[in-house]
Write a protein that holds these residues in place. Sequence first.
Motif, PDB file in Angstrom:
ATOM      1  N   ASP A 115      24.007  39.492  34.893  1.00 26.22           N
ATOM      2  CA  ASP A 115      24.082  40.368  35.916  1.00 26.22           C
ATOM      3  C   ASP A 115      25.362  40.493  36.694  1.00 26.22           C
ATOM      4  N   LEU A 116      26.164  39.454  36.469  1.00 23.16           N
ATOM      5  CA  LEU A 116      27.436  39.352  37.260  1.00 23.16           C
ATOM      6  C   LEU A 116      28.514  39.020  36.614  1.00 23.16           C
ATOM      7  N   ALA A 117      29.682  39.912  36.320  1.00 22.54           N
ATOM      8  CA  ALA A 117      30.998  39.581  35.754  1.00 22.54           C
ATOM      9  C   ALA A 117      31.895  39.182  36.649  1.00 22.54           C
ATOM     10  N   ILE A 118      32.581  38.268  36.639  1.00 20.87           N
ATOM     11  CA  ILE A 118      33.781  37.880  37.679  1.00 20.87           C
ATOM     12  C   ILE A 118      35.172  37.904  37.067  1.00 20.87           C
ATOM     13  N   LEU A 119      36.071  38.668  37.311  1.00 28.06           N
ATOM     14  CA  LEU A 119      37.394  38.700  36.801  1.00 28.06           C
ATOM     15  C   LEU A 119      38.271  37.904  37.669  1.00 28.06           C
ATOM     16  N   GLU A 120      38.699  36.875  37.316  1.00 27.54           N
ATOM     17  CA  GLU A 120      39.730  36.272  37.999  1.00 27.54           C
ATOM     18  C   GLU A 120      41.258  36.638  37.868  1.00 27.54           C
ATOM     19  N   ASN A 121      41.674  37.678  38.409  1.00 25.62           N
ATOM     20  CA  ASN A 121      42.933  38.318  38.018  1.00 25.62           C
ATOM     21  C   ASN A 121      44.176  37.306  38.017  1.00 25.62           C
ATOM     22  N   VAL A 122      45.282  37.868  37.565  1.00 22.20           N
ATOM     23  CA  VAL A 122      46.511  37.207  37.521  1.00 22.20           C
ATOM     24  C   VAL A 122      46.877  36.895  38.875  1.00 22.20           C
ATOM     25  N   GLY A 123      47.338  35.668  39.081  1.00 19.14           N
ATOM     26  CA  GLY A 123      47.778  35.343  40.750  1.00 19.14           C
ATOM     27  C   GLY A 123      49.063  35.898  40.976  1.00 19.14           C
ATOM     28  N   ASN A 124      49.104  36.859  41.773  1.00 20.97           N
ATOM     29  CA  ASN A 124      49.898  37.632  42.841  1.00 20.97           C
ATOM     30  C   ASN A 124      49.323  38.626  43.655  1.00 20.97           C
ATOM     31  N   LEU A 125      50.097  38.863  44.729  1.00 21.63           N
ATOM     32  CA  LEU A 125      49.818  39.752  45.721  1.00 21.63           C
ATOM     33  C   LEU A 125      50.010  41.398  45.607  1.00 21.63           C
TER      34      LEU A 125
END
Length: 222
Positions: A115-125
């Motif tokens: 139902d839900l796919a979460i992308l934890e993106n590369v850490g920077n702003l």
Amino acid sequence: MGKFKVIEIKQSVFADNDRRAEELRAELKEKKLFLLNLMSSPGSGKTTTLTKTIEALKDQLKIGVMEADIDSDVDARTISELGVKAIQLHTGGMCHLDADMTRQGLEGLETGDLDLAILENVGNLVCPAEFDTGAVKNVMILSVPEGDDKPLKYPLMFSICDVVLINKIDVLPYFDFDMGACKTYILKRNPNARIIPISARTGEGVQEWTKWLKHEVELWQQ
């Protein structure tokens, strides 16, 4: 002085990615799969927040997680221990994911039953804000120790996010962080942003966040 051509490619590169991102979103809508793009700087508590999110929702939604990083598989190992499907995406030195890279990750995640796919993106702003991943919603985490002026310094990141989670509010007494000013700066960049103060460590505010997310998933699946 010799003649030479100057070719501006930045716009065309982004335009091509934007088109692919829209195509991916259309496919996700057809599959009723909600993709969340989660962004922040290193040390903001992104993985801890993700852990609390999964613990709150894993009995209600089928969740899969893509952990993006330049190297290592530490985060994917942490998430897989929660009993949800998780894969690690190595970006080969890239500081962001684009729509094609996200599509590859989704294929590797095997999302057929999710139902839900979460992308934890590369850490920077910076870099992650420049590339549309094809996600349904963009969420970022700003932690109290980073300072209340980050929306002024990184305007694009705050302007593209549907939700800003202000994390680590349990340490507010120990930092010179003006919550009111921070909210004002965020809304200056993005009047439509939803701001949710949380403490991923203590759980404060997490229910409001997960309630919002579950509601959005259900809307997407209608």
